[in-house]
Design a protein around this motif. Structure first.
Motif, PDB file in Angstrom:
ATOM      1  N   VAL A 128      43.357   2.861  11.360  1.00  0.00           N
ATOM      2  CA  VAL A 128      44.560   3.147  10.569  1.00  0.00           C
ATOM      3  C   VAL A 128      44.765   2.078   9.502  1.00  0.00           C
ATOM      4  O   VAL A 128      44.975   2.380   8.316  1.00  0.00           O
ATOM      5  CB  VAL A 128      45.803   3.234  11.482  1.00  0.00           C
ATOM      6  CG1 VAL A 128      47.073   3.294  10.627  1.00  0.00           C
ATOM      7  CG2 VAL A 128      45.729   4.449  12.391  1.00  0.00           C
ATOM      8  N   LEU A 129      44.711   0.817   9.902  1.00  0.00           N
ATOM      9  CA  LEU A 129      45.017  -0.263   8.964  1.00  0.00           C
ATOM     10  C   LEU A 129      43.988  -0.349   7.839  1.00  0.00           C
ATOM     11  O   LEU A 129      44.340  -0.587   6.675  1.00  0.00           O
ATOM     12  CB  LEU A 129      45.120  -1.587   9.720  1.00  0.00           C
ATOM     13  CG  LEU A 129      46.275  -1.647  10.746  1.00  0.00           C
ATOM     14  CD1 LEU A 129      46.239  -2.952  11.527  1.00  0.00           C
ATOM     15  CD2 LEU A 129      47.626  -1.463  10.077  1.00  0.00           C
ATOM     16  N   GLU A 130      42.724  -0.137   8.158  1.00  0.00           N
ATOM     17  CA  GLU A 130      41.701  -0.147   7.112  1.00  0.00           C
ATOM     18  C   GLU A 130      41.885   1.038   6.156  1.00  0.00           C
ATOM     19  O   GLU A 130      41.665   0.910   4.945  1.00  0.00           O
ATOM     20  CB  GLU A 130      40.300  -0.103   7.740  1.00  0.00           C
ATOM     21  CG  GLU A 130      39.901  -1.365   8.493  1.00  0.00           C
ATOM     22  CD  GLU A 130      39.762  -2.581   7.588  1.00  0.00           C
ATOM     23  OE1 GLU A 130      39.588  -2.417   6.357  1.00  0.00           O
ATOM     24  OE2 GLU A 130      39.844  -3.711   8.112  1.00  0.00           O
ATOM     25  N   THR A 131      42.304   2.173   6.684  1.00  0.00           N
ATOM     26  CA  THR A 131      42.505   3.348   5.838  1.00  0.00           C
ATOM     27  C   THR A 131      43.699   3.166   4.916  1.00  0.00           C
ATOM     28  O   THR A 131      43.657   3.552   3.735  1.00  0.00           O
ATOM     29  CB  THR A 131      42.677   4.612   6.707  1.00  0.00           C
ATOM     30  OG1 THR A 131      41.528   4.756   7.561  1.00  0.00           O
ATOM     31  CG2 THR A 131      42.819   5.853   5.849  1.00  0.00           C
ATOM     32  N   VAL A 132      44.771   2.579   5.425  1.00  0.00           N
ATOM     33  CA  VAL A 132      45.936   2.311   4.585  1.00  0.00           C
ATOM     34  C   VAL A 132      45.554   1.379   3.439  1.00  0.00           C
ATOM     35  O   VAL A 132      45.996   1.556   2.304  1.00  0.00           O
ATOM     36  CB  VAL A 132      47.087   1.722   5.427  1.00  0.00           C
ATOM     37  CG1 VAL A 132      48.232   1.258   4.533  1.00  0.00           C
ATOM     38  CG2 VAL A 132      47.596   2.768   6.425  1.00  0.00           C
ATOM     39  N   TYR A 160      45.798  -9.088   9.962  1.00  0.00           N
ATOM     40  CA  TYR A 160      46.016  -8.511   8.634  1.00  0.00           C
ATOM     41  C   TYR A 160      47.186  -9.161   7.894  1.00  0.00           C
ATOM     42  O   TYR A 160      47.621  -8.641   6.860  1.00  0.00           O
ATOM     43  CB  TYR A 160      46.269  -7.000   8.755  1.00  0.00           C
ATOM     44  CG  TYR A 160      45.038  -6.203   9.127  1.00  0.00           C
ATOM     45  CD1 TYR A 160      44.255  -5.584   8.157  1.00  0.00           C
ATOM     46  CD2 TYR A 160      44.643  -6.069  10.454  1.00  0.00           C
ATOM     47  CE1 TYR A 160      43.121  -4.850   8.501  1.00  0.00           C
ATOM     48  CE2 TYR A 160      43.504  -5.342  10.808  1.00  0.00           C
ATOM     49  CZ  TYR A 160      42.754  -4.738   9.824  1.00  0.00           C
ATOM     50  OH  TYR A 160      41.636  -4.007  10.171  1.00  0.00           O
ATOM     51  N   HIS A 161      47.671 -10.290   8.374  1.00  0.00           N
ATOM     52  CA  HIS A 161      48.897 -10.841   7.794  1.00  0.00           C
ATOM     53  C   HIS A 161      48.708 -11.332   6.361  1.00  0.00           C
ATOM     54  O   HIS A 161      49.679 -11.427   5.606  1.00  0.00           O
ATOM     55  CB  HIS A 161      49.448 -11.980   8.668  1.00  0.00           C
ATOM     56  CG  HIS A 161      48.648 -13.246   8.604  1.00  0.00           C
ATOM     57  ND1 HIS A 161      47.422 -13.368   9.232  1.00  0.00           N
ATOM     58  CD2 HIS A 161      48.885 -14.437   7.991  1.00  0.00           C
ATOM     59  CE1 HIS A 161      46.946 -14.584   9.006  1.00  0.00           C
ATOM     60  NE2 HIS A 161      47.804 -15.248   8.255  1.00  0.00           N
ATOM     61  N   GLU A 193      39.958  -9.229  20.207  1.00  0.00           N
ATOM     62  CA  GLU A 193      39.817 -10.332  19.252  1.00  0.00           C
ATOM     63  C   GLU A 193      39.261  -9.826  17.918  1.00  0.00           C
ATOM     64  O   GLU A 193      38.280  -9.095  17.873  1.00  0.00           O
ATOM     65  CB  GLU A 193      38.870 -11.399  19.809  1.00  0.00           C
ATOM     66  CG  GLU A 193      39.468 -12.252  20.901  1.00  0.00           C
ATOM     67  CD  GLU A 193      38.547 -13.404  21.253  1.00  0.00           C
ATOM     68  OE1 GLU A 193      38.620 -14.448  20.586  1.00  0.00           O
ATOM     69  OE2 GLU A 193      37.736 -13.244  22.182  1.00  0.00           O
ATOM     70  N   PHE A 194      39.936 -10.242  16.850  1.00  0.00           N
ATOM     71  CA  PHE A 194      39.516  -9.820  15.506  1.00  0.00           C
ATOM     72  C   PHE A 194      40.218 -10.717  14.494  1.00  0.00           C
ATOM     73  O   PHE A 194      41.448 -10.827  14.501  1.00  0.00           O
ATOM     74  CB  PHE A 194      39.860  -8.345  15.267  1.00  0.00           C
ATOM     75  CG  PHE A 194      39.500  -7.832  13.908  1.00  0.00           C
ATOM     76  CD1 PHE A 194      38.177  -7.815  13.485  1.00  0.00           C
ATOM     77  CD2 PHE A 194      40.482  -7.353  13.045  1.00  0.00           C
ATOM     78  CE1 PHE A 194      37.841  -7.332  12.218  1.00  0.00           C
ATOM     79  CE2 PHE A 194      40.159  -6.866  11.785  1.00  0.00           C
ATOM     80  CZ  PHE A 194      38.833  -6.862  11.376  1.00  0.00           C
ATOM     81  N   ARG A 195      39.452 -11.369  13.652  1.00  0.00           N
ATOM     82  CA  ARG A 195      39.998 -12.283  12.648  1.00  0.00           C
ATOM     83  C   ARG A 195      40.946 -13.276  13.313  1.00  0.00           C
ATOM     84  O   ARG A 195      40.560 -13.998  14.225  1.00  0.00           O
ATOM     85  CB  ARG A 195      40.696 -11.502  11.532  1.00  0.00           C
ATOM     86  CG  ARG A 195      39.769 -10.624  10.694  1.00  0.00           C
ATOM     87  CD  ARG A 195      40.570  -9.888   9.643  1.00  0.00           C
ATOM     88  NE  ARG A 195      39.746  -9.038   8.790  1.00  0.00           N
ATOM     89  CZ  ARG A 195      40.243  -8.148   7.956  1.00  0.00           C
ATOM     90  NH1 ARG A 195      41.551  -7.994   7.837  1.00  0.00           N
ATOM     91  NH2 ARG A 195      39.454  -7.405   7.207  1.00  0.00           N
ATOM     92  N   ASP A 196      42.218 -13.302  12.867  1.00  0.00           N
ATOM     93  CA  ASP A 196      43.179 -14.262  13.408  1.00  0.00           C
ATOM     94  C   ASP A 196      43.840 -13.802  14.704  1.00  0.00           C
ATOM     95  O   ASP A 196      44.718 -14.495  15.229  1.00  0.00           O
ATOM     96  CB  ASP A 196      44.266 -14.559  12.373  1.00  0.00           C
ATOM     97  CG  ASP A 196      43.755 -15.420  11.233  1.00  0.00           C
ATOM     98  OD1 ASP A 196      42.694 -16.051  11.395  1.00  0.00           O
ATOM     99  OD2 ASP A 196      44.411 -15.456  10.172  1.00  0.00           O
ATOM    100  N   ALA A 197      43.448 -12.675  15.214  1.00  0.00           N
ATOM    101  CA  ALA A 197      43.895 -12.258  16.547  1.00  0.00           C
ATOM    102  C   ALA A 197      42.975 -12.951  17.563  1.00  0.00           C
ATOM    103  O   ALA A 197      42.056 -12.355  18.105  1.00  0.00           O
ATOM    104  CB  ALA A 197      43.835 -10.743  16.687  1.00  0.00           C
TER     105      ALA A 197
END
Length: 270
Positions: A128-132, A160-161, A193-197
Motif C-alpha cells: 500500500v505505502l509503495e503504491t501511494v 517511511y517517516h 524489520e525494514f529501514r528504520d523499523a
C-alpha cells in the motif's frame, strides 16, 4: 471541517467479500467521507475469494511490477483496481500469487489461520505505502481498519517517516472485535524489520506475536484510536486509553463523529 486527503487501508470491503461489520464499514466510511467532499483513496487485499470478473477488477500495469523482499524472499507486487458501482468509490487491490490470489482470507478451507498471516500483513502494508508513493498523492490522514493493516502505523512513523508522501501524515486505527486464533510466529519480528523499523523497537513485544501484540503495535504508533464496534477486545481498549491518546468510543451514527475525530487528530492550521 477543512477538506482532507484521507487514505483508507481496509482489510475487507463489501461487496467484494461477504458482509461483516468490518467489510460494511470498509464500504460505507470511504463513501461517507467522499460525499462530504474529502479526497479519498481506498485499499484492500485481493483475497482469493474475490470474483475478479464480477467485480470488474483489472491490473494497473504502471503501478505493478515491484518486488518486495520479506524474509529474504522476493514477492512480486500486483496492483488491481475496481469501482463500487453503487458508491462510485474506487478501490485499489494489493495482490500476490503466494499471499493472496490463491488463498482464502485469514483462514484456509479448514477454518485454520494461515501460518504466514504475519508476512501477508507486512506485504500488504508495504505494498500500500509503495503504491501511494507511486500515485504521488500525499494523505493528511491514514485510517487503518482490521488486523491486516496493523503494521501500517509502525511503518509510517519509522520506515517511511522521511518520505515526502507521509512526512506530516496522521494515523488512526480502528479496533474491531474480529480476532486471530493463532499467533504470527517467532519469525514475525524479523520479517517486520525494514529501514528504520529496527529490531530494538520491537523488544517490548512478546516474541510470539499474537492478536493482542499486533493490536498493541498498532496503538503504539497511531495518533488516534476508534472503537469501531461494541465488542472490541477489552484489554486492547484499556491499553489504548492508558496510552492517553485520543480514543473515539463506538458510534452507531459514525459519519459526523468520525469527521470530527479527523479534525481533532489533524486540526486546521491557524
Amino acid at each position: 471541517m477543512a477538506k482532507r486527503k484521507i487514505l483508507f487501508i481496509n482489510q475487507e470491503i463489501s461487496p467484494y467479500v461477504p458482509d461483516t461489520t468490518l467489510s460494511i464499514m470498509g464500504r460505507n466510511l470511504p463513501h461517507a467521507m467522499q460525499e462530504k467532499g474529502h479526497e479519498i483513496r481506498t485499499f484492500m487485499p485481493k483475497w482469493g475469494n474475490i470474483n475478479e470478473r464480477r467485480g470488474q477488477l483489472h491490473e494497473v500495469i504502471r503501478l505493478s511490477g515491484m518486488n518486495l523482499i520479506i524474509d529474504d524472499t522476493d514477492h512480486p507486487l500486483i496492483i488491481k483496481v475496481a469501482s463500487i458501482q453503487q458508491t462510485h468509490v474506487q478501490v485499489y487491490f494489493i495482490d500476490n500469487d503466494d499471499y493472496f490470489s490463491k488463498r482464502h482470507m485469514e483462514k484456509d478451507e479448514m477454518g485454520n489461520d494461515y501460518p504466514d498471516n504475519g508476512e501477508r500483513a507486512i506485504f500488504f502494508a508495504r505494498g500500500v505505502l509503495e503504491t501511494v508513493k507511486k500515485l504521488r498523492w500525499v494523505p493528511d490522514i491514514i485510517h487503518c481498519q482490521g488486523w491486516m493493516s496493523a503494521v501500517i502505523p509502525l511503518y509510517v512513523k519509522t520506515a517511511y517517516h522521511d518520505e515526502p508522501s507521509f512526512a506530516d501524515t496522521k494515523v488512526i486505527s480502528s479496533l474491531y472485535s474480529q480476532t486471530l486464533h493463532n499467533n504470527l510466529g517467532t519469525n514475525f519480528k524479523k520479517c517486520l524489520e525494514f529501514r528504520d523499523a529496527k529490531a530494538e523497537l520491537l523488544e517490548s513485544y512478546a516474541d510470539d506475536f499474537d492478536f493482542d501484540e499486533l493490536g498493541k503495535l498498532a496503538i503504539d504508533y497511531s495518533d488516534g484510536i476508534i472503537l469501531a464496534d461494541k465488542n472490541v477486545n477489552k484489554s486492547l481498549e484499556q491499553y489504548a486509553k492508558d496510552k492517553q491518546i485520543p480514543v473515539l468510543e463506538h458510534q452507531e451514527d459514525f459519519a459526523e463523529s468520525y469527521e470530527e475525530f479527523y479534525q481533532q487528530i489533524y486540526p486546521e492550521e491557524e
